[in-house]
Write an enzyme that holds these catalytic residues in place. Structure first.
Site, PDB file in Angstrom:
ATOM      1  N   GLY A   7       0.848  -1.190   0.000  1.00  0.00           N
ATOM      2  CA  GLY A   7       0.000   0.000   0.000  1.00  0.00           C
ATOM      3  C   GLY A   7       0.879   1.233   0.000  1.00  0.00           C
ATOM      4  O   GLY A   7       1.024   1.919   1.002  1.00  0.00           O
ATOM      5  N   ALA A   8       1.507   1.485  -1.157  1.00  0.00           N
ATOM      6  CA  ALA A   8       2.453   2.611  -1.241  1.00  0.00           C
ATOM      7  C   ALA A   8       1.705   3.877  -1.645  1.00  0.00           C
ATOM      8  O   ALA A   8       1.960   4.486  -2.680  1.00  0.00           O
ATOM      9  CB  ALA A   8       3.563   2.299  -2.239  1.00  0.00           C
ATOM     10  N   ALA A  10      -0.186   7.455   0.456  1.00  0.00           N
ATOM     11  CA  ALA A  10       0.322   8.598   1.220  1.00  0.00           C
ATOM     12  C   ALA A  10       1.152   8.146   2.437  1.00  0.00           C
ATOM     13  O   ALA A  10       2.312   8.543   2.584  1.00  0.00           O
ATOM     14  CB  ALA A  10      -0.858   9.472   1.642  1.00  0.00           C
ATOM     15  N   ILE A  11       0.572   7.313   3.282  1.00  0.00           N
ATOM     16  CA  ILE A  11       1.274   6.938   4.513  1.00  0.00           C
ATOM     17  C   ILE A  11       2.348   5.878   4.246  1.00  0.00           C
ATOM     18  O   ILE A  11       3.482   5.985   4.732  1.00  0.00           O
ATOM     19  CB  ILE A  11       0.257   6.462   5.583  1.00  0.00           C
ATOM     20  CG1 ILE A  11      -0.649   7.635   5.987  1.00  0.00           C
ATOM     21  CG2 ILE A  11       0.959   5.851   6.795  1.00  0.00           C
ATOM     22  CD1 ILE A  11       0.070   8.855   6.551  1.00  0.00           C
ATOM     23  N   GLY A  12       2.016   4.872   3.459  1.00  0.00           N
ATOM     24  CA  GLY A  12       3.017   3.840   3.126  1.00  0.00           C
ATOM     25  C   GLY A  12       4.214   4.464   2.421  1.00  0.00           C
ATOM     26  O   GLY A  12       5.369   4.089   2.670  1.00  0.00           O
ATOM     27  N   ASN A 102      -5.907   3.795  10.068  1.00  0.00           N
ATOM     28  CA  ASN A 102      -6.856   4.389  11.020  1.00  0.00           C
ATOM     29  C   ASN A 102      -7.947   3.404  11.404  1.00  0.00           C
ATOM     30  O   ASN A 102      -8.221   2.445  10.685  1.00  0.00           O
ATOM     31  CB  ASN A 102      -7.538   5.608  10.389  1.00  0.00           C
ATOM     32  CG  ASN A 102      -6.816   6.902  10.697  1.00  0.00           C
ATOM     33  OD1 ASN A 102      -6.014   6.975  11.631  1.00  0.00           O
ATOM     34  ND2 ASN A 102      -7.093   7.938   9.921  1.00  0.00           N
ATOM     35  N   LYS A 205      -7.270   8.016  19.238  1.00  0.00           N
ATOM     36  CA  LYS A 205      -7.315   8.695  17.939  1.00  0.00           C
ATOM     37  C   LYS A 205      -8.720   8.584  17.345  1.00  0.00           C
ATOM     38  O   LYS A 205      -9.277   9.553  16.836  1.00  0.00           O
ATOM     39  CB  LYS A 205      -6.269   8.122  16.973  1.00  0.00           C
ATOM     40  CG  LYS A 205      -6.342   8.853  15.647  1.00  0.00           C
ATOM     41  CD  LYS A 205      -5.171   8.732  14.740  1.00  0.00           C
ATOM     42  CE  LYS A 205      -5.316   9.739  13.592  1.00  0.00           C
ATOM     43  NZ  LYS A 205      -4.604   9.361  12.401  1.00  0.00           N
ATOM     44  N   ASN A 209     -11.776  11.011  15.375  1.00  0.00           N
ATOM     45  CA  ASN A 209     -12.184  11.008  13.965  1.00  0.00           C
ATOM     46  C   ASN A 209     -13.412  10.149  13.646  1.00  0.00           C
ATOM     47  O   ASN A 209     -13.924  10.222  12.536  1.00  0.00           O
ATOM     48  CB  ASN A 209     -11.005  10.684  13.027  1.00  0.00           C
ATOM     49  CG  ASN A 209     -10.412   9.311  13.261  1.00  0.00           C
ATOM     50  OD1 ASN A 209     -11.038   8.454  13.863  1.00  0.00           O
ATOM     51  ND2 ASN A 209      -9.190   9.114  12.792  1.00  0.00           N
ATOM     52  N   GLU A 286     -13.923   4.553   4.949  1.00  0.00           N
ATOM     53  CA  GLU A 286     -13.509   3.685   6.067  1.00  0.00           C
ATOM     54  C   GLU A 286     -14.567   3.709   7.184  1.00  0.00           C
ATOM     55  O   GLU A 286     -14.250   3.892   8.349  1.00  0.00           O
ATOM     56  CB  GLU A 286     -12.159   4.166   6.617  1.00  0.00           C
ATOM     57  CG  GLU A 286     -11.020   4.076   5.618  1.00  0.00           C
ATOM     58  CD  GLU A 286      -9.652   4.419   6.222  1.00  0.00           C
ATOM     59  OE1 GLU A 286      -9.456   5.581   6.620  1.00  0.00           O
ATOM     60  OE2 GLU A 286      -8.801   3.503   6.289  1.00  0.00           O
TER      61      GLU A 286
END
Ligand SMILES: NC(=O)C1=CN([C@@H]2O[C@H](COP(=O)(O)OP(=O)(O)OC[C@H]3O[C@@H](n4cnc5c(N)ncnc54)[C@H](OP(=O)(O)O)[C@@H]3O)[C@@H](O)[C@H]2O)C=CC1
Ligand SMILES: CC(C)(CO)C(=O)C(=O)O
Length: 325
Positions: A7-8, A10-12, A102, A205, A209, A286
């Site tokens: 999962g490359a 934003a975060i990866g 998340n 967290k 959200n 999500e």
């Protein structure tokens, strides 16, 4: 070390560039336009106008990589079942799977955590148990991401703000492997903290959200407008109090009040939540990992959740209408 990012986005991509800069050779499982871009141009991280580009070994098929020492999973929650179907070849008995996502994860009640409901499978996030089967909880290290990144395009990540990761074993133990992982992540320049009970950080967290995100998806409003409406803000507080009580019953004491947390969210200003960004981009939301699962935990712990139910009902109706849930 054999390291693979699954999962490359934003975060990866943000974590991956850090690892490559710290001297690690990086494997990536990707698909479509991202795979093409990574094979052609490598992985890039933008900070303002400064571009850091690293080479990666990007493949479509995990079989091509074999067993890894560390796999970082950083997909959006609705994509996780698809990852679970294919991740098998990457995981051996000693592989660490760092889940940088998340919401409440499938392994949330593992490691002896959760009081009376410890070990319970959460149907909202792993309906058939297929994820737990494919990614054994003994391989998992949990993670909470405190950073904001997006994609300029396939393989090109933009870092906005925040530079934090919290990691921890589901059992809460400071095992040698999690301590080693913390050192590795610190070597990338990311502020990494070892949590004595990562589920508490996940829940804390989520407390911020699970409300703002679906409300932004429903209304199209930014966080300042959501928090600026007294009735909406009151509704958010009511949902948060339900989640606070559920947390208390599984061993998570939140000492803050909803208003304390609203003050933190207000600091984001006119911010589009990740769920609003997903809706605007036509991506699946999500919702199950952020809200449905809280409702399920309410049922399991005997906490009535009328406000959470109302939020879930409205958000799923809206996102179903849009074909995103
Ligand atoms: N972005 C942020 O600032 C933050 C995000 N998070 C959380 O981190 C997680 C990851 O989010 P984010 O990085 O933003 O998401 P992105 O959508 O940017 O990245 C997800 C990546 O996963 C890839 N992917 C999905 N399924 C597969 C698959 N089966 N095989 C290969 N690649 C796949 C996608 O590829 P493709 O394009 O082909 O679908 C995409 O490149 C989420 O849970 C999010 O809520 C947490 C804090 C902040
Ligand atoms: C809105 C925010 C920043 C915190 O509630 C968030 O977590 C998200 O956009 O997913």
């Amino acid at each position: 070390m054999k390291i693979c990012i699954y999962g490359a986005g934003a975060i990866g991509g943000w974590i991956g560039v850090g690892l490559a800069q710290a001297g690690q050779r990086l494997n990536v499982v990707a698909r479509g336009a991202t795979l093409d871009a990574l094979q052609r141009d490598g992985l890039s991280l933008m900070r303002g106008d400064v571009r850091t580009r690293v080479p990666v070994n990007a493949v479509a098929d995990p079989e091509a990589l074999g067993v890894q020492d560390l796999v970082v999973i950083a997909v959006k929650a609705p994509a996780l079942a698809g990852v679970a179907e294919r991740i098998g070849p990457l995981i051996g008995p000693d592989t660490i799977v760092l889940v940088a996502m998340n919401g409440v994860p499938w392994w949330f009640l593992e490691g002896g955590f959760g009081g009376e409901i410890t070990g319970h499978r959460l149907a909202a996030v792993d309906p058939e148990g297929a994820i737990a089967k494919a990614i054994p909880s003994r391989n998992v290290i949990g993670c909470v991401v405190h950073a904001s990144c997006s994609l300029d395009g396939p393989g090109v990540v933009r870092h906005h703000f925040g530079n934090g990761l919290i990691v921890g074993e589901p059992s809460g133990q400071a095992t040698p492997r999690v301590q080693k992982l913390v050192e590795l992540l610190k070597s990338t320049g990311i502020d990494t903290t070892l949590s004595p009970q990562i589920q508490k950080d996940v829940w804390f967290k989520l407390w911020g959200n699970m409300t703002v995100n679906p409300i932004s998806a429903l209304t199209g409003a930014t966080t300042d407008l959501i928090m600026g409406d007294d009735y909406v803000r009151g509704f958010i507080s009511a949902v948060m109090l339900e989640a606070k009580e559920i947390g208390r019953r599984i061993g998570i004491e939140i000492t803050q009040s909803p208003e304390d947390r609203h003050a933190v969210t207000m600091k984001l200003g006119a911010f589009k939540t990740s769920m609003l960004q997903d809706v605007e981009a036509g991506r699946s939301v999500e919702l199950d990992a952020l809200v449905t699962v809280v409702r399920e935990l309410g049922e399991l712990t005997g906490v009535a959740t009328p406000f959470t139910d109302a939020l879930l009902g409205l958000a799923r109706l809206r996102t179903r209408q849009l074909g995103l849930y």
